[in-house]
Design a protein around this motif. Structure first.
Motif, PDB file in Angstrom:
ATOM      1  N   GLY A  59       0.690  -1.308  -0.087  1.00  0.00           N
ATOM      2  CA  GLY A  59       0.022  -0.095   0.041  1.00  0.00           C
ATOM      3  C   GLY A  59       0.882   1.376  -0.040  1.00  0.00           C
ATOM      4  O   GLY A  59       0.475   2.387   0.512  1.00  0.00           O
ATOM      5  N   HIS A  60       2.083   1.086  -0.644  1.00  0.00           N
ATOM      6  CA  HIS A  60       2.791   2.422  -0.741  1.00  0.00           C
ATOM      7  C   HIS A  60       3.379   2.934   0.687  1.00  0.00           C
ATOM      8  O   HIS A  60       3.407   4.068   0.912  1.00  0.00           O
ATOM      9  CB  HIS A  60       2.338   3.614  -1.524  1.00  0.00           C
ATOM     10  N   GLY A  61       3.629   1.879   1.530  1.00  0.00           N
ATOM     11  CA  GLY A  61       4.175   2.626   3.060  1.00  0.00           C
ATOM     12  C   GLY A  61       5.563   2.061   3.111  1.00  0.00           C
ATOM     13  O   GLY A  61       6.330   1.465   2.264  1.00  0.00           O
ATOM     14  N   ILE A  62       6.026   2.796   4.284  1.00  0.00           N
ATOM     15  CA  ILE A  62       7.357   2.305   4.630  1.00  0.00           C
ATOM     16  C   ILE A  62       7.252   2.166   6.255  1.00  0.00           C
ATOM     17  O   ILE A  62       6.721   2.649   6.940  1.00  0.00           O
ATOM     18  CB  ILE A  62       8.032   3.731   4.347  1.00  0.00           C
ATOM     19  N   GLY A 117       8.914   9.066  12.551  1.00  0.00           N
ATOM     20  CA  GLY A 117       8.510   9.959  11.709  1.00  0.00           C
ATOM     21  C   GLY A 117       7.481   9.814  10.678  1.00  0.00           C
ATOM     22  O   GLY A 117       6.708   8.616  10.731  1.00  0.00           O
ATOM     23  N   LEU A 118       7.249  10.579   9.881  1.00  0.00           N
ATOM     24  CA  LEU A 118       6.143  10.719   9.023  1.00  0.00           C
ATOM     25  C   LEU A 118       6.413  10.300   7.550  1.00  0.00           C
ATOM     26  O   LEU A 118       7.349  10.259   7.043  1.00  0.00           O
ATOM     27  CB  LEU A 118       5.540  12.166   8.715  1.00  0.00           C
ATOM     28  N   THR A 119       5.493   9.141   7.148  1.00  0.00           N
ATOM     29  CA  THR A 119       5.588   8.703   5.867  1.00  0.00           C
ATOM     30  C   THR A 119       4.247   8.974   4.983  1.00  0.00           C
ATOM     31  O   THR A 119       3.327   9.124   5.508  1.00  0.00           O
ATOM     32  CB  THR A 119       5.804   7.247   5.696  1.00  0.00           C
ATOM     33  N   ALA A 120       4.633   8.922   3.748  1.00  0.00           N
ATOM     34  CA  ALA A 120       3.373   9.694   2.771  1.00  0.00           C
ATOM     35  C   ALA A 120       3.556   8.625   1.478  1.00  0.00           C
ATOM     36  O   ALA A 120       4.586   8.391   1.217  1.00  0.00           O
ATOM     37  CB  ALA A 120       3.210  10.907   2.657  1.00  0.00           C
ATOM     38  N   GLY A 121       2.406   8.102   0.920  1.00  0.00           N
ATOM     39  CA  GLY A 121       2.586   7.392  -0.372  1.00  0.00           C
ATOM     40  C   GLY A 121       1.581   7.614  -1.237  1.00  0.00           C
ATOM     41  O   GLY A 121       0.250   8.111  -0.923  1.00  0.00           O
ATOM     42  N   MET A 122       1.602   7.346  -2.473  1.00  0.00           N
ATOM     43  CA  MET A 122       0.566   7.751  -3.484  1.00  0.00           C
ATOM     44  C   MET A 122       0.855   6.631  -4.740  1.00  0.00           C
ATOM     45  O   MET A 122       1.949   6.298  -4.952  1.00  0.00           O
ATOM     46  CB  MET A 122       0.681   9.169  -4.186  1.00  0.00           C
ATOM     47  N   GLY A 123      -0.305   6.108  -5.304  1.00  0.00           N
ATOM     48  CA  GLY A 123      -0.035   5.444  -6.369  1.00  0.00           C
ATOM     49  C   GLY A 123      -1.277   5.512  -7.166  1.00  0.00           C
ATOM     50  O   GLY A 123      -2.348   5.694  -6.981  1.00  0.00           O
ATOM     51  N   VAL A 124      -1.023   5.065  -8.542  1.00  0.00           N
ATOM     52  CA  VAL A 124      -2.111   5.221  -9.853  1.00  0.00           C
ATOM     53  C   VAL A 124      -2.118   3.872 -10.489  1.00  0.00           C
ATOM     54  O   VAL A 124      -1.184   3.200 -10.428  1.00  0.00           O
ATOM     55  CB  VAL A 124      -1.904   6.390 -10.815  1.00  0.00           C
ATOM     56  N   GLY A 125      -3.204   3.463 -10.911  1.00  0.00           N
ATOM     57  CA  GLY A 125      -3.316   2.113 -11.684  1.00  0.00           C
ATOM     58  C   GLY A 125      -4.436   1.917 -12.279  1.00  0.00           C
ATOM     59  O   GLY A 125      -5.450   2.588 -12.305  1.00  0.00           O
ATOM     60  N   ASN A 172      17.198  15.484   2.025  1.00  0.00           N
ATOM     61  CA  ASN A 172      16.119  16.114   2.375  1.00  0.00           C
ATOM     62  C   ASN A 172      14.903  15.010   2.730  1.00  0.00           C
ATOM     63  O   ASN A 172      13.797  15.418   3.171  1.00  0.00           O
ATOM     64  CB  ASN A 172      15.374  16.895   1.041  1.00  0.00           C
ATOM     65  N   THR A 173      15.142  13.680   2.627  1.00  0.00           N
ATOM     66  CA  THR A 173      14.207  12.728   3.034  1.00  0.00           C
ATOM     67  C   THR A 173      14.865  11.506   3.955  1.00  0.00           C
ATOM     68  O   THR A 173      16.204  11.534   3.853  1.00  0.00           O
ATOM     69  CB  THR A 173      13.567  12.280   1.629  1.00  0.00           C
ATOM     70  N   GLU A 174      14.155  10.790   4.293  1.00  0.00           N
ATOM     71  CA  GLU A 174      14.560   9.771   5.130  1.00  0.00           C
ATOM     72  C   GLU A 174      14.504   8.477   4.266  1.00  0.00           C
ATOM     73  O   GLU A 174      15.322   7.621   4.197  1.00  0.00           O
ATOM     74  CB  GLU A 174      13.757   9.478   6.420  1.00  0.00           C
ATOM     75  N   ASN A 175      13.437   8.391   3.430  1.00  0.00           N
ATOM     76  CA  ASN A 175      13.223   7.206   2.486  1.00  0.00           C
ATOM     77  C   ASN A 175      12.501   7.940   1.308  1.00  0.00           C
ATOM     78  O   ASN A 175      11.674   8.740   1.388  1.00  0.00           O
ATOM     79  CB  ASN A 175      12.094   6.227   3.211  1.00  0.00           C
ATOM     80  N   LEU A 176      12.631   7.093   0.129  1.00  0.00           N
ATOM     81  CA  LEU A 176      12.013   7.341  -1.202  1.00  0.00           C
ATOM     82  C   LEU A 176      12.030   6.228  -1.726  1.00  0.00           C
ATOM     83  O   LEU A 176      13.129   5.718  -2.441  1.00  0.00           O
ATOM     84  CB  LEU A 176      12.541   8.633  -1.968  1.00  0.00           C
ATOM     85  N   TRP A 177      10.789   5.475  -1.973  1.00  0.00           N
ATOM     86  CA  TRP A 177      10.754   4.245  -2.689  1.00  0.00           C
ATOM     87  C   TRP A 177       9.742   4.167  -3.869  1.00  0.00           C
ATOM     88  O   TRP A 177       8.619   4.935  -3.670  1.00  0.00           O
ATOM     89  CB  TRP A 177      10.420   3.144  -1.898  1.00  0.00           C
ATOM     90  N   LEU A 178      10.168   3.743  -5.089  1.00  0.00           N
ATOM     91  CA  LEU A 178       9.421   3.421  -6.268  1.00  0.00           C
ATOM     92  C   LEU A 178       8.683   2.154  -6.223  1.00  0.00           C
ATOM     93  O   LEU A 178       9.831   1.336  -6.218  1.00  0.00           O
ATOM     94  CB  LEU A 178      10.007   3.929  -7.483  1.00  0.00           C
ATOM     95  N   LEU A 192       1.274   1.528  -9.818  1.00  0.00           N
ATOM     96  CA  LEU A 192       2.489   2.030  -9.597  1.00  0.00           C
ATOM     97  C   LEU A 192       2.551   3.124  -8.615  1.00  0.00           C
ATOM     98  O   LEU A 192       1.761   4.188  -8.438  1.00  0.00           O
ATOM     99  CB  LEU A 192       3.123   2.591 -11.194  1.00  0.00           C
ATOM    100  N   GLY A 193       3.356   2.878  -7.400  1.00  0.00           N
ATOM    101  CA  GLY A 193       3.358   3.786  -6.440  1.00  0.00           C
ATOM    102  C   GLY A 193       4.714   4.554  -5.905  1.00  0.00           C
ATOM    103  O   GLY A 193       5.643   4.038  -6.520  1.00  0.00           O
ATOM    104  N   LEU A 194       4.421   5.463  -5.275  1.00  0.00           N
ATOM    105  CA  LEU A 194       5.732   6.184  -4.666  1.00  0.00           C
ATOM    106  C   LEU A 194       5.518   6.536  -3.290  1.00  0.00           C
ATOM    107  O   LEU A 194       4.343   6.960  -2.920  1.00  0.00           O
ATOM    108  CB  LEU A 194       5.906   7.558  -5.602  1.00  0.00           C
ATOM    109  N   ALA A 195       6.730   6.013  -2.382  1.00  0.00           N
ATOM    110  CA  ALA A 195       6.272   6.463  -0.996  1.00  0.00           C
ATOM    111  C   ALA A 195       7.561   7.341  -0.462  1.00  0.00           C
ATOM    112  O   ALA A 195       8.743   7.004  -0.899  1.00  0.00           O
ATOM    113  CB  ALA A 195       6.351   4.885  -0.187  1.00  0.00           C
ATOM    114  N   LEU A 196       7.275   8.055   0.355  1.00  0.00           N
ATOM    115  CA  LEU A 196       7.996   9.025   0.831  1.00  0.00           C
ATOM    116  C   LEU A 196       8.272   9.059   2.424  1.00  0.00           C
ATOM    117  O   LEU A 196       7.288   9.117   2.947  1.00  0.00           O
ATOM    118  CB  LEU A 196       7.736  10.422   0.404  1.00  0.00           C
ATOM    119  N   GLY A 197       9.511   9.319   3.013  1.00  0.00           N
ATOM    120  CA  GLY A 197       9.630   9.265   4.625  1.00  0.00           C
ATOM    121  C   GLY A 197      10.375  10.574   4.876  1.00  0.00           C
ATOM    122  O   GLY A 197      11.390  10.623   4.361  1.00  0.00           O
ATOM    123  N   PHE A 198      10.049  11.134   6.003  1.00  0.00           N
ATOM    124  CA  PHE A 198      10.709  12.135   6.593  1.00  0.00           C
ATOM    125  C   PHE A 198      11.130  11.900   8.041  1.00  0.00           C
ATOM    126  O   PHE A 198      10.466  11.094   8.735  1.00  0.00           O
ATOM    127  CB  PHE A 198       9.859  13.349   6.881  1.00  0.00           C
TER     128      PHE A 198
END
Length: 242
Positions: A33-36, A41-49, A211-217, A236-242
């Motif tokens: 589910g585009h998680g980390i 800290g804070l994480t956010a994810g987004m996906g389209v399909g 600028n980030t803690e994590n960035l996953w495609l 196809l998703g992108l997950a970002l962590g701070f």
């Protein structure tokens, strides 16, 4: 007589553990589910399909989630999923599903296991398509209209659980598997299974490192089963962590 000195076993194991900890310490672990999984800290994810239900037309899907890790063992957040498109030959569907979840996690720098509750509710807008060409190409005996619209109308709000795992194969590649079970308030159980492959974008660019803690495609496939229906979803998703 020659004597060969060897590291004590406990020091050897400690050295190996520290090596893996150092190798993976800067990388979170991708989750379904585009998680980390982050220690804090804070994480956010987004996906389209696309989403395909047998016998119905394909729909576009868009999902996003936000999660906050209070510690390496506990996190919580919300997620939103939108579906849209021509459901069948007669109906257009816009579906919005909102979820609140918590995760109890356990693992080490190379893998994590999680389990937690999920509560979801949704809003459905099912409208009739405009017939620009009256009667042309329309099968009056086609019962897919009723079947497809009923599949979504019967879901509604639900409560359930999620369980899964994430693994780091290398500092740049990770995989995850997940399972959800939702019991809707109408009495319909929905079981879902997912798997994903993720690539660590953060380690490829210096700007992302600062600028980030994590960035996953990631690329994720999930299958949801409800009664006799199976829904296939590729995202196809992108997950970002701070």
């Amino acid at each position: 007589m020659n004597t060969t000195w060897r590291w004590p076993d406990f020091l050897l194991k400690l050295g190996i553990s520290l090596f893996f900890l150092f190798t993976y310490s800067n990388a979170g672990i991708p989750l379904p589910g585009h998680g980390i999984a982050q220690s804090k800290g804070l994480t956010a994810g987004m996906g389209v399909g696309t989403l395909k239900n047998s016998g119905c037309k394909s729909l576009w899907s868009w999902a996003s989630q936000g999660n906050y890790s209070y510690s390496s063992n506990l996190s919580g957040g919300i997620s939103i999923k939108f579906l849209g498109g021509n459901l069948d030959s007669a109906n257009n569907l816009v579906n919005q599903r909102y979820s609140v979840n918590a995760k109890f996690k356990s693992g080490n720098p190379t893998h994590v296991l999680f389990l937690g509750p999920v509560f979801s509710f949704e809003s459905i807008n099912l409208s009739s398509l405009r017939k620009e060409f009256t009667g042309i190409g329309i099968d009056e005996n086609d019962d897919s209209e009723t079947k497809c619209s009923r599949l979504y109308a019967d879901i509604g709000s639900s409560i359930g659980y999620q369980i899964g795992a994430g693994f780091l194969l290398t500092p740049n590649w990770g995989v995850s598997v997940g399972h959800n079970l939702d019991l809707t308030f109408t009495g319909t159980p929905i079981a879902a299974f997912s798997s994903s492959v993720a690539f660590n974008l953060r380690e490829q660019f210096e700007k992302f490192k600062s600028n980030t803690e994590n960035l996953w495609l990631s690329i994720e496939y999930s299958a949801s089963m409800s009664k006799s229906s199976i829904v296939h979803n590729f995202v196809l998703g992108l997950a970002l962590g701070f």
